[in-house]
Structures are given as C-alpha cells and as structure tokens.
Enzyme design. Structure first.
Site, PDB file in Angstrom:
ATOM      1  CG  ASP A   1     -18.007 -52.101  16.514  1.00  0.00           C
ATOM      2  OD1 ASP A   1     -16.853 -52.457  16.239  1.00  0.00           O
ATOM      3  OD2 ASP A   1     -18.821 -51.694  15.660  1.00  0.00           O
TER       4      ASP A   1
ATOM      5  CG  HIS B   1     -17.793 -48.460  19.098  1.00  0.00           C
ATOM      6  ND1 HIS B   1     -17.099 -48.589  17.925  1.00  0.00           N
ATOM      7  CD2 HIS B   1     -19.105 -48.331  18.748  1.00  0.00           C
ATOM      8  CE1 HIS B   1     -17.949 -48.563  16.913  1.00  0.00           C
ATOM      9  NE2 HIS B   1     -19.174 -48.396  17.365  1.00  0.00           N
TER      10      HIS B   1
ATOM     11  CD  GLU C   1     -19.250 -52.420  10.304  1.00  0.00           C
ATOM     12  OE1 GLU C   1     -19.719 -51.343  10.695  1.00  0.00           O
ATOM     13  OE2 GLU C   1     -19.664 -53.513  10.672  1.00  0.00           O
TER      14      GLU C   1
ATOM     15  CG  HIS D   1     -27.709 -53.122  11.814  1.00  0.00           C
ATOM     16  ND1 HIS D   1     -26.581 -52.347  11.979  1.00  0.00           N
ATOM     17  CD2 HIS D   1     -28.644 -52.589  12.623  1.00  0.00           C
ATOM     18  CE1 HIS D   1     -26.826 -51.386  12.835  1.00  0.00           C
ATOM     19  NE2 HIS D   1     -28.069 -51.504  13.245  1.00  0.00           N
ATOM     20  N   GLY D   2     -28.549 -56.012  13.807  1.00  0.00           N
ATOM     21  CA  GLY D   2     -29.693 -56.271  14.679  1.00  0.00           C
ATOM     22  C   GLY D   2     -30.072 -57.732  14.826  1.00  0.00           C
TER      23      GLY D   2
HETATM   24  N1  PXP Z   1     -22.863 -55.112   9.769  1.00  0.00           N
HETATM   25  C1  PXP Z   1     -22.624 -53.789   9.684  1.00  0.00           C
HETATM   26  C2  PXP Z   1     -22.194 -53.247   8.378  1.00  0.00           C
HETATM   27  C3  PXP Z   1     -22.770 -52.956  10.805  1.00  0.00           C
HETATM   28  O1  PXP Z   1     -22.535 -51.640  10.695  1.00  0.00           O
HETATM   29  C4  PXP Z   1     -23.129 -53.530  12.030  1.00  0.00           C
HETATM   30  C5  PXP Z   1     -23.268 -52.679  13.240  1.00  0.00           C
HETATM   31  O2  PXP Z   1     -22.135 -51.972  13.492  1.00  0.00           O
HETATM   32  C6  PXP Z   1     -23.332 -54.915  12.075  1.00  0.00           C
HETATM   33  C7  PXP Z   1     -23.223 -55.683  10.925  1.00  0.00           C
HETATM   34  C8  PXP Z   1     -23.664 -55.619  13.350  1.00  0.00           C
HETATM   35  O3  PXP Z   1     -24.868 -55.165  13.841  1.00  0.00           O
HETATM   36  P1  PXP Z   1     -25.291 -55.577  15.313  1.00  0.00           P
HETATM   37  O4  PXP Z   1     -24.261 -55.010  16.227  1.00  0.00           O
HETATM   38  O5  PXP Z   1     -26.631 -54.939  15.457  1.00  0.00           O
HETATM   39  O6  PXP Z   1     -25.329 -57.069  15.369  1.00  0.00           O
END
Ligand code: PXP
Length: 251
Positions: free
Chosen positions: A14, A55, A75, A199-200
């Site tokens: 993204d 994005h 997603e 995430h993160g």
């Molecule tokens: N998984 C999901 C469902 C997400 O929405 C995101 C962020 O868009 C991610 C994983 C990846 O998170 P990050 O970009 O913080 O690594």
C-alpha cells in the site's frame, strides 16, 4: 489440523502507492514493488483498496491480479462496491477490514458480533467465487467465535496494540497483548480457522509472533516499505523472512 507448518510472508505494498500518490504520477510503481517482493521471497502480496483510494487504485488491483504469480490478498471493507470488485477479480484471498475515512490506518479489528448476519450474507458469494475469506479481528474470543460462525476460513489477528506497546516501552502491556494473541491463536486454530496476524510488525516485534505455532501467515507492509528506503526492498524483505524463520526454528 497440524501446527508448526511454514510461516508465509505476505508483503503489503500500500505505501508504495502512498509515496506515488504524494506526487500524483506513476512512480514508484506498486506493481514493480510487488514483483520485486515476489523475487525476494514473499509468499503473497497484500493490497488494500480503500473507499477513498488514498493509496492503492483500482488500476493497481487490476495490474496485480493480472501480473502476480504469488497469491493476491485483497484487503477491503465489507461494502457492496468492494464486493463487486472482488467478484470481478476473484483474488486468491479477501481480507475484510473495518474502514473509517478519518483514520490514518486500520485502527481496530472488525466487529463481527455487531453485524454477524450481514457479514455472513456478505461473505457467502465471495466464498462461492473461490476466494479464501479472512477477517481482520482483535484477539477476542467472542469475535473469533462469530467469525467462525459466519463461515470465514481465516482470521487475521490484529498485532497493532502489541507493537504499539513495544514501541512505547510499555512492556507489561506488550507482554499481556502477546499472551492474548498466543491464547487466541490457539483458540481460533482449535475452531478450525487458519490463523494469520499483522499490523505494525517490525524486525523488533516479529519474532514472538512468528514463534506462535498456529500462525500460518504474517502480513507486513509499512515497516518494510520504510526500511526499503535505507537498504532496498529486496534486502528488507529477506531480513524479515530470516527473522521469521529463525523465530520459527526453521533455520
Ligand atoms: N494486515 C491488515 C489486515 C492490515 O490492514 C494491515 C495494514 O493495512 C496490515 C496487515 C499491515 O500492517 P503494516 O502496514 O502496519 O505492516
């Protein structure tokens, strides 16, 4: 079901599109990043088509669907517009996420309990079209049970609170979040769900998550794209892969 299987890495591209859109042109190209990620060992590519198209664009999804050799994890929010796009492209996987216009990133998991009946109807045609449906969810037992009831094959556990607590030095909270993720990965797996997480995640936080034996896939984006500025995308991804494998005991 077995645990201890290989851990897949889904690379979220993204934020290549975020940088591109900062100038409105064609560069940097998310599809080029996706192909590079494939070559660096990504097991899948994740892209989030947001309602506001901040994005990833519709054309990006078309390009990815046409050109990837690894699975595309699409997603999206659970809206009619996104469902129609998913049904047109029939990606390998669809991951349902909550979406708020004003948020900077996906802040929490989907509240499956609150709209269980609607979500059950929503995912049925996606499953019939052959998409593996995943729900991005907090490590919360009633939400996981609801995800299973509506027919999701996969849950992706939200690791944001764990990562934030680590980054801010709240170590007792970080460890409590990790314990919750561990318990809920085992719980979801016991219900027959495939377990993902993301995430993160960073080099510092990926190890304890990668070590959870029920987890089959991690989706990582923002940190990898940022790290690519300093060491290049290929080495950034390879280092993440190495850390995941090391934590898993695979090397
Ligand atoms: N998984 C999901 C469902 C997400 O929405 C995101 C962020 O868009 C991610 C994983 C990846 O998170 P990050 O970009 O913080 O690594």
């Amino acid at each position: 079901m077995t645990t201890g299987q290989t851990l897949r890495l889904g690379v979220n591209i993204d934020h290549v599109a975020t940088v591109r859109n900062a100038r409105g042109g064609a560069s940097p190209d998310p599809l080029r990043a996706a192909k590079l990620a494939e070559a660096a060992g990504a097991d899948g590519i994740t892209a989030h088509l947001r309602e506001d198209r901040r994005h990833i664009s519709d054309a990006d999804i078309e390009g990815l669907a046409a050109a990837l050799t690894v699975p595309l994890n699409f997603e999206m929010a659970a809206t009619d517009e996104m469902q129609a796009i998913a049904l047109r492209h029939r990606p390998h996987a669809v991951c349902l996420v909550p979406e708020k216009r004003e948020e900077r990133t996906t802040e929490g998991g989907l509240d499956v309990l609150r709209e269980e009946a609607r979500l059950g109807r929503f995912i049925a045609p996606l499953r019939e079209a052959g998409c593996r449906v995943s729900i991005f969810i907090a490590a919360d037992r009633p939400q996981i049970e609801a995800a299973q009831r509506i027919g999701a094959q996969v849950i992706e556990l939200h690791t944001g609170a764990y990562c934030d607590a680590h980054a801010e030095g709240r170590l007792a909270e970080r460890d409590a979040e990790l314990a919750g993720l561990r318990d809920m990965a085992a719980f979801g797996h016991g219900l027959g769900l495939e377990i993902h997480a993301g995430h993160g995640l960073t080099y510092d936080t990926v190890g304890p998550i990668a070590a959870l034996p029920e987890i089959r896939e991690l989706n990582i984006g923002h940190f990898l794209i940022g790290e690519a500025i300093f060491r290049g995308l290929d080495p950034a991804i390879r280092e993440m892969r190495r850390l995941m494998d090391a934590a898993r005991g695979a090397v």
